[in-house]
Motif scaffolding. Structure first.
Motif, PDB file in Angstrom:
ATOM      1  N   THR A  35      -3.239 -33.195   7.313  1.00 22.23           N
ATOM      2  CA  THR A  35      -4.279 -33.395   6.296  1.00 22.23           C
ATOM      3  C   THR A  35      -5.667 -33.558   6.887  1.00 22.23           C
ATOM      4  O   THR A  35      -6.592 -33.922   6.185  1.00 22.23           O
ATOM      5  CB  THR A  35      -3.954 -34.633   5.434  1.00 22.23           C
ATOM      6  N   LYS A  39     -11.677 -37.612   4.197  1.00 22.95           N
ATOM      7  CA  LYS A  39     -12.602 -36.907   3.311  1.00 22.95           C
ATOM      8  C   LYS A  39     -12.445 -35.387   3.372  1.00 22.95           C
ATOM      9  O   LYS A  39     -13.376 -34.653   3.042  1.00 22.95           O
ATOM     10  CB  LYS A  39     -14.048 -37.319   3.585  1.00 22.95           C
ATOM     11  N   SER A  40     -11.258 -34.934   3.769  1.00 25.28           N
ATOM     12  CA  SER A  40     -10.959 -33.497   3.734  1.00 25.28           C
ATOM     13  C   SER A  40     -10.272 -33.087   2.446  1.00 25.28           C
ATOM     14  O   SER A  40     -10.069 -31.895   2.208  1.00 25.28           O
ATOM     15  CB  SER A  40     -10.054 -33.124   4.914  1.00 25.28           C
ATOM     16  N   GLN A  41      -9.924 -34.061   1.587  1.00 26.42           N
ATOM     17  CA  GLN A  41      -9.053 -33.757   0.451  1.00 26.42           C
ATOM     18  C   GLN A  41      -9.678 -32.776  -0.536  1.00 26.42           C
ATOM     19  O   GLN A  41      -8.991 -31.889  -1.057  1.00 26.42           O
ATOM     20  CB  GLN A  41      -8.635 -35.043  -0.279  1.00 26.42           C
ATOM     21  N   ASP A  42     -10.973 -32.892  -0.797  1.00 22.13           N
ATOM     22  CA  ASP A  42     -11.577 -32.002  -1.789  1.00 22.13           C
ATOM     23  C   ASP A  42     -11.518 -30.548  -1.330  1.00 22.13           C
ATOM     24  O   ASP A  42     -11.216 -29.645  -2.127  1.00 22.13           O
ATOM     25  CB  ASP A  42     -13.027 -32.415  -2.061  1.00 22.13           C
ATOM     26  N   ILE A  44      -9.340 -29.270   0.804  1.00 17.29           N
ATOM     27  CA  ILE A  44      -7.941 -28.844   0.796  1.00 17.29           C
ATOM     28  C   ILE A  44      -7.502 -28.494  -0.619  1.00 17.29           C
ATOM     29  O   ILE A  44      -6.862 -27.460  -0.856  1.00 17.29           O
ATOM     30  CB  ILE A  44      -7.051 -29.947   1.393  1.00 17.29           C
ATOM     31  N   LEU A  45      -7.833 -29.337  -1.575  1.00 22.84           N
ATOM     32  CA  LEU A  45      -7.459 -29.074  -2.963  1.00 22.84           C
ATOM     33  C   LEU A  45      -8.132 -27.811  -3.490  1.00 22.84           C
ATOM     34  O   LEU A  45      -7.512 -27.030  -4.224  1.00 22.84           O
ATOM     35  CB  LEU A  45      -7.822 -30.282  -3.832  1.00 22.84           C
ATOM     36  N   ILE A  58       3.729 -32.491   1.443  1.00 28.25           N
ATOM     37  CA  ILE A  58       2.802 -32.725   2.545  1.00 28.25           C
ATOM     38  C   ILE A  58       3.626 -33.178   3.741  1.00 28.25           C
ATOM     39  O   ILE A  58       4.274 -34.232   3.695  1.00 28.25           O
ATOM     40  CB  ILE A  58       1.754 -33.800   2.176  1.00 28.25           C
ATOM     41  N   SER A  70      -6.448 -37.732   5.499  1.00 37.58           N
ATOM     42  CA  SER A  70      -6.633 -37.577   4.049  1.00 37.58           C
ATOM     43  C   SER A  70      -5.343 -37.739   3.259  1.00 37.58           C
ATOM     44  O   SER A  70      -5.282 -37.372   2.087  1.00 37.58           O
ATOM     45  CB  SER A  70      -7.263 -36.203   3.756  1.00 37.58           C
ATOM     46  N   ALA A  73      -5.700 -40.055   0.017  1.00 33.01           N
ATOM     47  CA  ALA A  73      -6.466 -39.411  -1.049  1.00 33.01           C
ATOM     48  C   ALA A  73      -5.684 -38.262  -1.672  1.00 33.01           C
ATOM     49  O   ALA A  73      -5.697 -38.073  -2.896  1.00 33.01           O
ATOM     50  CB  ALA A  73      -7.803 -38.916  -0.509  1.00 33.01           C
ATOM     51  N   LEU A  74      -4.977 -37.496  -0.862  1.00 35.46           N
ATOM     52  CA  LEU A  74      -4.186 -36.388  -1.396  1.00 35.46           C
ATOM     53  C   LEU A  74      -2.986 -36.891  -2.184  1.00 35.46           C
ATOM     54  O   LEU A  74      -2.639 -36.337  -3.227  1.00 35.46           O
ATOM     55  CB  LEU A  74      -3.732 -35.480  -0.262  1.00 35.46           C
TER      56      LEU A  74
END
Length: 230
Positions: A35, A39-42, A44-45, A58, A70, A73-74
């Motif tokens: 992941t 703060k990589s979630q946005d 990735i989504l 995941i 992340s 958050a994910l």
């Protein structure tokens, strides 16, 4: 974040030019491997939305912060997705940084953040998650695992190898990109793992840091030789 589709079933996600995660396309959606940083979630989504497929699971190769950053958050954004990690490295994610008596008593290196998410599945070597076979790959961390796609022999090797600045094991510092080796727990174990992964004869090598390498066997051989001082 840069996104590159290498095969019909492998998508590389890269942040900051150096930190990778992967989508593996399955019949029921996407498996996300690692992941990246917090703060990589946005991104990735958004990449999943661009592919038009849901993230259904995941998988984590190991417990370092640039691979699990992340997860929380994910997991919050994807409540139906299963989070999976090896039983050994799950202890680090719960805050337990002890070593087992039978393990090399080398110093743990790199960041091991405690996370809130509890894994819904613990990965065991030899098991399968969708098309991916779980492969034991300790050394960088005690419970590090890799994943071999049984459909096309893509090897997602986490930080057992690095390909940024050339294919290297993480048992020996690559001056062109030293960070993965600097975060390695036990170098002799990494060398043993590197040999075992090479013996799988992967069609391509996908790692946590650096580009995907096609037909990586000779480069893996050379990396092992350098790590052994040959």
């Amino acid at each position: 974040m840069k996104t590159v589709r290498h095969t019909p079933t492998l998508v590389l996600l890269t942040r900051l030019g150096a930190v990778n995660a992967f989508f593996v396309v399955e019949d029921d959606g996407l498996t996300l491997v690692d992941t990246m940083l917090p703060k990589s979630q946005d991104a990735i989504l958004a990449a999943a939305r661009d592919l038009g497929l849901p993230i259904v699971r995941i998988l984590l190769t190991h417990a370092h912060g640039d691979h699990v950053g992340s997860v929380d958050a994910l997991a919050a954004a994807l409540p139906n997705a299963t989070v999976a990690v090896s039983g050994r490295d799950s202890r680090f994610l719960a805050g337990d940084k002890s070593l087992d008596p039978g393990e090399p008593q080398s110093k743990l290196r790199g960041g091991y953040p405690k996370i809130e998410t509890r894994p819904g599945q613990l990965l065991n070597p030899g098991g399968r998650v969708g098309s991916l076979e779980v492969v034991a790959a300790p050394g960088h961390t005690p419970g590090h695992v890799a994943f071999l796609d049984t459909r096309d022999r893509t090897l997602i090797a986490g930080d057992a190898y690095s390909t940024l600045g050339g294919v290297s094991t993480t048992a020996k510092v690559n001056p062109r990109f030293p960070l993965p080796a600097m975060a390695t727990w036990d170098k002799p174990t990494v060398i043993r793992t590197a040999k075992e992964l090479r013996a799988l004869d992967p069609a391509r090598l996908a790692v946590g840091h650096g580009p995907v390498v096609e037909n990586p066997g000779p480069a893996m051989d050379a990396a092992i030789a350098r790590a052994e001082g040959r």
